[in-house]
Design an enzyme around this catalytic site. Sequence first.
Site, PDB file in Angstrom:
ATOM      1  N   LYS A 238      17.268 -62.989  57.838  1.00 49.00           N
ATOM      2  CA  LYS A 238      17.378 -61.644  57.275  1.00 49.00           C
ATOM      3  C   LYS A 238      18.711 -60.990  57.641  1.00 49.00           C
ATOM      4  O   LYS A 238      19.089 -59.974  57.095  1.00 49.00           O
ATOM      5  CB  LYS A 238      16.201 -60.781  57.742  1.00 49.00           C
ATOM      6  CG  LYS A 238      14.863 -61.268  57.184  1.00 49.00           C
ATOM      7  CD  LYS A 238      13.705 -60.429  57.670  1.00 49.00           C
ATOM      8  CE  LYS A 238      12.360 -60.972  57.197  1.00 49.00           C
ATOM      9  NZ  LYS A 238      12.126 -60.795  55.752  1.00 49.00           N
TER      10      LYS A 238
ATOM     11  N   ARG B  95      11.209 -57.285  59.698  1.00 45.63           N
ATOM     12  CA  ARG B  95      11.071 -58.213  60.809  1.00 45.63           C
ATOM     13  C   ARG B  95      12.445 -58.761  61.209  1.00 45.63           C
ATOM     14  O   ARG B  95      13.272 -59.056  60.353  1.00 45.63           O
ATOM     15  CB  ARG B  95      10.136 -59.352  60.372  1.00 45.63           C
ATOM     16  CG  ARG B  95       9.796 -60.373  61.425  1.00 45.63           C
ATOM     17  CD  ARG B  95       8.595 -61.178  60.979  1.00 45.63           C
ATOM     18  NE  ARG B  95       8.718 -61.639  59.591  1.00 45.63           N
ATOM     19  CZ  ARG B  95       9.154 -62.834  59.237  1.00 45.63           C
ATOM     20  NH1 ARG B  95       9.540 -63.699  60.156  1.00 45.63           N
ATOM     21  NH2 ARG B  95       9.199 -63.189  57.965  1.00 45.63           N
TER      22      ARG B  95
ATOM     23  N   HIS C 296       4.666 -68.205  50.363  1.00 49.42           N
ATOM     24  CA  HIS C 296       5.519 -67.069  50.709  1.00 49.42           C
ATOM     25  C   HIS C 296       6.798 -67.463  51.436  1.00 49.42           C
ATOM     26  O   HIS C 296       7.443 -66.606  52.034  1.00 49.42           O
ATOM     27  CB  HIS C 296       4.755 -66.076  51.590  1.00 49.42           C
ATOM     28  CG  HIS C 296       3.731 -65.266  50.864  1.00 49.42           C
ATOM     29  ND1 HIS C 296       4.032 -64.123  50.153  1.00 49.42           N
ATOM     30  CD2 HIS C 296       2.396 -65.438  50.727  1.00 49.42           C
ATOM     31  CE1 HIS C 296       2.929 -63.616  49.632  1.00 49.42           C
ATOM     32  NE2 HIS C 296       1.919 -64.399  49.964  1.00 49.42           N
TER      33      HIS C 296
ATOM     34  N   LYS D  23      10.334 -50.850  47.817  1.00 49.28           N
ATOM     35  CA  LYS D  23       9.972 -49.508  48.303  1.00 49.28           C
ATOM     36  C   LYS D  23      11.189 -48.604  48.321  1.00 49.28           C
ATOM     37  O   LYS D  23      11.120 -47.436  47.910  1.00 49.28           O
ATOM     38  CB  LYS D  23       9.354 -49.615  49.705  1.00 49.28           C
ATOM     39  CG  LYS D  23       8.031 -50.338  49.748  1.00 49.28           C
ATOM     40  CD  LYS D  23       7.664 -50.745  51.165  1.00 49.28           C
ATOM     41  CE  LYS D  23       6.522 -51.757  51.140  1.00 49.28           C
ATOM     42  NZ  LYS D  23       6.323 -52.433  52.441  1.00 49.28           N
TER      43      LYS D  23
ATOM     44  N   THR E  42       9.609 -56.996  49.906  1.00 49.11           N
ATOM     45  CA  THR E  42       8.943 -55.837  49.297  1.00 49.11           C
ATOM     46  C   THR E  42       9.577 -54.537  49.783  1.00 49.11           C
ATOM     47  O   THR E  42       9.487 -53.522  49.110  1.00 49.11           O
ATOM     48  CB  THR E  42       7.435 -55.822  49.607  1.00 49.11           C
ATOM     49  OG1 THR E  42       7.231 -55.968  51.018  1.00 49.11           O
ATOM     50  CG2 THR E  42       6.727 -56.943  48.875  1.00 49.11           C
TER      51      THR E  42
END
Length: 834
Positions: A573, A568, A376, A679, A675
Amino acid sequence: MIVRSETDNPGDMELLNLPLLGMDSEAILADTIHYHSRMLGRRTIRRQEHFLYQALVHATRDRLMERWIETGNRLESSNGKRACYLSLEFLMGRLLRNALLNLDVTEAADQALERLGIELEDIHEQEHDAGLGNGGLGRLAACFLDSCATLGLPVRGYGIRYGYGMFRQRLENGRQMEEPDAWLREGYPWEIERIERARTIKFGGHVIRITDSMGHTHTDWVDTRDVLAIPFDLPIPGYQNDVVNTLRLWSAAATDEFDLEEFNAGSYGDAVAAKNEAENITMVLYPNAETENGRELRLKQQYFLASASLQDILHDWVSLNGPDFSEFADKHCFQLNDTHPAVAVPELMRLLMDEYGHNWNEAWSITTSTMAYTNHTLLPEALETWPVAMFETLLPRVLEIIFEINARFLSEVSHHWPGDLDILGRMSIIQETPEKMIRMAYLAIVGSFSVNGVAELHSRLLQQGLFKNFATLWPDKFNNKTNGVTQRRWLAACNPCLARLITRHIGSDWVTDLDLLEKLKPLADRADFQQEWSAVKQGNKDRLAANIEEKTGIVVDSASIFDVQVKRIHEYKRQLLNVLHAVHLYDRIQRGDGEDLPPRTIIIGGKAAPGYEMAKNIIKLINNVAAVINTDPSMNARLQLVFYPDYNVSGMELICPAADLSEQISTAGKEASGTGNMKFMMNGAVTIGTLDGANVEILEAVGEDNFFLFGLSVEEIPAMLQDYDPQSIIDADEDFSRVMRLLENGHFNRFEPHVLDDVIRAIRNPDDPWMTAADFRSFIDAQEFAGRAYQDQQRWLRMSILNTASSGRFSTDRTMRDYNNDIWQLETIPIKSP
């Protein structure tokens, strides 16, 4: 009529033809009142009452139990292959709404509670999130279980029942403060304790060799400090198909409560020390790995999960088949969710050899035919390594087996690359640094027959970079399984108004076949459908706005564009890039250059790991910037910035139906999949993102006209890193220079000098691996393009509809079919109504 039937075991009896429970509102009401009064001892029913929630759960669980038992019976009678999903995280969230949906009794439960003058939504709010995960990894595992049950695949989840899950996040002067999440304080009515299936887990001690009278040498791991693993089972229902699979969570307990002699002698602390030490293993999710004690506890958790789960599976096999393991590999597959359960490879070897008498070759053949590993991460620093010395102290027998696995593996490597000592060192499971380390990802690869990434780009980069030598040695091992999310929770349950609109136009089969959303594409240009779509989105935005006001006191404009980044908090990110854009907009509006900008509410949420100081500094920056923007009269509701506190699964269920713009802005090549992006897309948000992770496949699915692309690509980054100079980028861009001046002149920290210095330095750092400055201009331009698109509501609604219509490939139903077709090869459970 109830008939008692003798089983194969003398003295055991099986109950047959039990009367089935009704699924109508009258039956559910009667059972709920029964549990409320006769089990929980309540005389009066109150609104927003936790006891009524518990009573409804017990009534629901009874109906699941019928199907749970029947599923087990059918699986046992079919004697088919089964998969076991080992994961240190299962971020289940709340279960009641999903269980009612999957049992098809939501309306019945709603009607039952109406008779009591209570709203079902009020009862849902009484449920605590089962916070047994940190983020995407744990939520993905939960989605996987939902899809496996819906598809009728015999897959059991194995995890840990943490006493304290992911911490509750509280903000104090803009800083993250962590509080314990005692989610079990009021009990957890979904779980069934299986004390009879407890397993003993060994730690410490030493290894001895014993030669028997026949001259055979046996290995014994002795003088160990033993801990009990107690299983608690949760039902995992499929969607309206009468299949209920199992998630088994292990809780640690002492083998003896305490030493009675020491207790009687007055040594109370010593007497209960062993009990406390044992229970600490499953006390908290993710102990702080910055300390030696934290790292040791983390390793204990990983071994505890692996050993308990494998013992459980082997016990079941021997109970049914005796000591014959000749067909064991044909009937089992163990999917390792990231490196956390990788110690299962040597542990299965240990159990097969030491407990069941197999030789090395037999045990290795079984192990490498049953283990499969999912990676991952593309970040080398995120690949777990453990000190050999720590293994030697805690798991001496397991360490012996790892050394033997490595020796045999390196022999194979040397045959493939004769005389190449450099490649032997690079591929060795044991990292020969001054402090020798065990590379858990390498152990998982060597011991598995399948290794997969979780997006097409991620899997390609694994094979070309991080695991290149392994992919050269074993090309057939490597494959891709792009992640997904379950549409039952992430559309049907969390966005019921949109679900009803979709069903009214294309039917309800999309709930189990998400590809059918393609039927929405011809409706995307219809004005009447756009109007209905817009009304649903606005209702969701109003609901989120009310929630934000309740949580933060901030009144947001629900007519503004909801620009959302919740995940997170991590440097890769790039929440930092999002904040730079917010400062840029603030600067433009302040100096009168924002008349053409649409009103915008930027919503950021997420938790930083307790030991991750830079991530916590970014949270502080977000809140400082928000405090200035939200109190500046010149903004006049043109711009708002909200940090959504204590973000969790239930929060996401409110946020993703309301989002207009989905921020997926990680540095290209750093996000494995994502993910949250799926969504948001499924709920009609338009993505602004880089070519990273599953963004690449989302762009491919929805088309360039319905996606806001920006930033450097994976191929462009290495060349730029060679002479990366953020300062020259800032100097050449007037907008960027203005943003940096505001940050560095203390505009957002007037009474807290230097509090933001570390974050500001990171932007200017020429060694910044996240390339924040490099992507600033491209991001600002893409955001302006998105703002102009939003002002054309007809165009925006079309984009929104097409995003939902194109999201079919991102269902975990598709992901699980891929896993099953290429890795597990399970037959579906014979389905029959109980």
